[in-house]
Scaffold this motif. Sequence first.
Motif, PDB file in Angstrom:
ATOM      1  N   VAL A  52      -6.191  -2.531   5.357  1.00 35.37           N
ATOM      2  CA  VAL A  52      -6.249  -3.187   4.054  1.00 35.37           C
ATOM      3  C   VAL A  52      -6.843  -4.587   4.184  1.00 35.37           C
ATOM      4  O   VAL A  52      -7.699  -4.993   3.405  1.00 35.37           O
ATOM      5  CB  VAL A  52      -4.857  -3.223   3.392  1.00 35.37           C
ATOM      6  CG1 VAL A  52      -4.891  -4.038   2.115  1.00 35.37           C
ATOM      7  CG2 VAL A  52      -4.379  -1.815   3.108  1.00 35.37           C
ATOM      8  N   GLY A  57      -6.149  -1.694  -0.997  1.00 38.13           N
ATOM      9  CA  GLY A  57      -4.717  -1.911  -1.036  1.00 38.13           C
ATOM     10  C   GLY A  57      -4.194  -1.805  -2.461  1.00 38.13           C
ATOM     11  O   GLY A  57      -4.960  -1.629  -3.406  1.00 38.13           O
ATOM     12  N   ASP A  58      -2.852  -1.885  -2.605  1.00 35.31           N
ATOM     13  CA  ASP A  58      -2.282  -1.842  -3.953  1.00 35.31           C
ATOM     14  C   ASP A  58      -1.987  -3.234  -4.479  1.00 35.31           C
ATOM     15  O   ASP A  58      -1.635  -3.419  -5.635  1.00 35.31           O
ATOM     16  CB  ASP A  58      -0.984  -1.026  -3.956  1.00 35.31           C
ATOM     17  CG  ASP A  58      -1.250   0.428  -3.630  1.00 35.31           C
ATOM     18  OD1 ASP A  58      -2.406   0.848  -3.779  1.00 35.31           O
ATOM     19  OD2 ASP A  58      -0.304   1.133  -3.226  1.00 35.31           O
ATOM     20  N   LYS A 102       0.860  -1.190   0.000  1.00 37.76           N
ATOM     21  CA  LYS A 102       0.000   0.000   0.000  1.00 37.76           C
ATOM     22  C   LYS A 102       0.889   1.231   0.000  1.00 37.76           C
ATOM     23  O   LYS A 102       1.875   1.305   0.729  1.00 37.76           O
ATOM     24  CB  LYS A 102      -0.893  -0.003   1.253  1.00 37.76           C
ATOM     25  CG  LYS A 102      -1.676   1.263   1.466  1.00 37.76           C
ATOM     26  CD  LYS A 102      -2.856   1.359   0.537  1.00 37.76           C
ATOM     27  CE  LYS A 102      -3.526   2.713   0.617  1.00 37.76           C
ATOM     28  NZ  LYS A 102      -4.566   2.881  -0.400  1.00 37.76           N
TER      29      LYS A 102
END
Lengths: 273, 501
Positions: free
Chosen positions: A68, A75-76, A31
Amino acid sequence: MRFLRQANHYFEKFKGVIKLTNILEINDLTKRFGGIQALDGVSLNLNEKEIVGLIGPNGCGKSTTFNVMSGVMEGDGGSVMLYGEEVYGLPSDQINRLGMSRTYQDTRLWRDLTVIENLMLPPKNQLGVKVLNSLFTRNRIKKEEKEILEKAYDTLDLLEITHMANHYCSELSGGQSKLVDLGRVLMSDPKILLLDEPVAGVAGPLAEKIFERIGTLRDELGLSVLIIEHNMDFILQQGVDRVFVMSNGRVVVEGTPSEIQQSKTVIEAYLGE
Amino acid sequence: MSEVESDLPSQDRSKTYLERNAIILYLVFIAFLLLTFISKGTISIGRSIDISGFNVAGLLGSLIVFAWKFDRKQPHISNIFTIGLVSAFLVLVVSRDSANPTIWITSILISVSIFGLMAIGLNLHTGMTGMVNFGVIFFVGIGAVTTGLLNSKYGVDPWISLTTGIVIAMVVGYLTAFPTIRLRADYFAIVTIALGEILRIVLNVETTLRSRTESSGISSPGIANIRGPWLDVWENAFPDRPYLVLLTIISVSLLALGFVLSELILNSPFGRVLKTIREDEDVVQSYGYNVFQYKALILAIGGGVMAAAGGVWAWWLGSIFPDFMLPTSSTFLVWAAFVIGGKGNNKGMIIGAAFITYIELISRTITPPPANVSFRTCVAESSFVVCSMDVVFRFIVLDIGGLLFGSSSYTTATRNASNIHIDVNFLRLIVIGLIILLSMRYFTDGLVPEEPFRPKIDYFRSSTTFEGALRCQFCNQLNQVGAEVCVSCGKRIITSKSSKE
Ligand SMILES: Nc1ncnc2c1ncn2[C@@H]1O[C@H](COP(=O)(O)OP(=O)(O)OP(=O)(O)O)[C@@H](O)[C@H]1O
Ligand SMILES: [Mg+2]
């Protein structure tokens, strides 16, 4: 019949030998906030009936990990396996319904409602939260409300804040807010509990009592708990099973409390490079 | 805890000082109301306002004392206060001199019902769920236009037309949730303003959707001659009584229905979800509730209630001119009622609507006092009180008002006072705005604030063993150390310490 009994016997025996079932597994969570890599590939796991601590210095990404994995924040990348199912990216209400409840570091109580009303929302599968039921099945809802109310009072008794039941949450002190928040999350009957600094600001004896209580809950209800805690010395004395240590968005060490106590990396993480 | 109980003085159990005082004040309140009846027409402010000045002052005085002295969040205090306010309002309405009392009383009651329904809808959206809706008139407009159009153009039964209007408004409300759900409160508010204005402007240009105006001259098909429900029945049964009487009964019943619906929602677990969404929706979501669904549902329900208000409005007006949708004559007033009444409390919505409607209707009929009155001339007058009130009123309107709002200075205002014409009608919005400001400053929660959820526990909980809690001897509720008044029932806690003293 005999065969079945035997099978069961072996099964029981096996359960003691093999590792506990892994109910929550997080892999490679990342993230980014603008220029800050808050999470840089966090991986951790939680077994059934286990109490696990998550520690680390300020701003190392503990709360972000919670955000997350509980679906509160996008989130990424990464993966969150809950009971063997991928839940990464699901909205937070669906994750909650699978049995994982969380608290927030800044409690985020519903401030203009009373303490008791805060505690009465989380119980799952309430009839009355459907609008038509709330209009047409009032008697059943009354009964249900009474049960929930009783349970809420029991929870407040447990946390020793029954006298605040009818106060607004905005009237609580910091420590009292933490206790109400804990009560609120317990009301949701979780199987997995994510606690973000549950005893920050709570007086010493009560804090220990709360950890004790979390331990008995684990034994009685089969809870699994992941606890973020700031005070390393404190959590290492509270009989947690394992501890993850985070630093700069990564888990740097994992181990039992005694291992953590002796780890050089941990000391470095806390003191800074 | 048991020693606390044994120390109780027994004579103090039945009535606490709080209850005694409440009763005394309530009696004072009633006395003022009776005075209004007795003194009807003898004391008045200004020439054409015939509210009995003393009683209004007394009423306001006792209200302020009441509001200041008592915790209006206690259910029974809140109910006493509401009943007092409603009866005060009814007495004020009935006791007012009017050329045609039937018209006056019916129009104010219908007006209160319409604004009350609108405020209840707004309370569902904003007071409970926290979605700031400045476009009340959007839903009201949908209800009014549908009811009017179906009835006047296609001859559909009024009730069916109204139901259709409500259903359409509900569907539209539900759909509104989709594009707006991710918007923060202030952006949602802007969207709702836009919706209301879009509808108003569409009505302005689309002639089939409104009544034709005299100036247009062309016979357009628009919405006129809307017939209210059971019009023929009424005219056959009571040919010499105006239909407005029946419409009053219908609209007041609809208001009651809306009130009951909203109360059921507010006090149910569903309402609890709404209130928590208002406080912090992310947390509600992470406790397993689909916030979107709740928001969409309440947009639909609130929209339906507002549409009902619109339908009644259409019946009352008989034809639809789009200027009833001007923000200053609708949305603004509803918000005033919402803020003054007490957001989050349905009783407050009706009180607020009554308050605003009364001020609105009164200020429409006010005329400024003659410019030549002064205290010197008043001595010679037969009614000194009326005359001196005129002087004061004139001073406020002409001198202070002229100084603040007019282009003329104080001296020119006084020297040429007879040349200045101030239509008090235009002061209406100033007065209402002022009331909103004062109410937001001094009554942040409104006249009848939201009541917190404090359920009675009817069983004695003995499991609490910890120190530092005081048990209320009346309701068994535990209170904090040092608490003087029980947080649950508002009665004074008698501790062993205080009873020994
Ligand atoms: N909403 C946000 N927007 C921008 N940056 C954020 C946000 N939330 C967290 N961060 C950043 O991410 C990093 C990790 O924050 P996080 O809250 O996870 O720390 P933490 O480990 O919980 O610290 P603490 O022990 O103080 O609670 C910090 O550098 C913080 O500044
Ligand atoms: Mg944190």
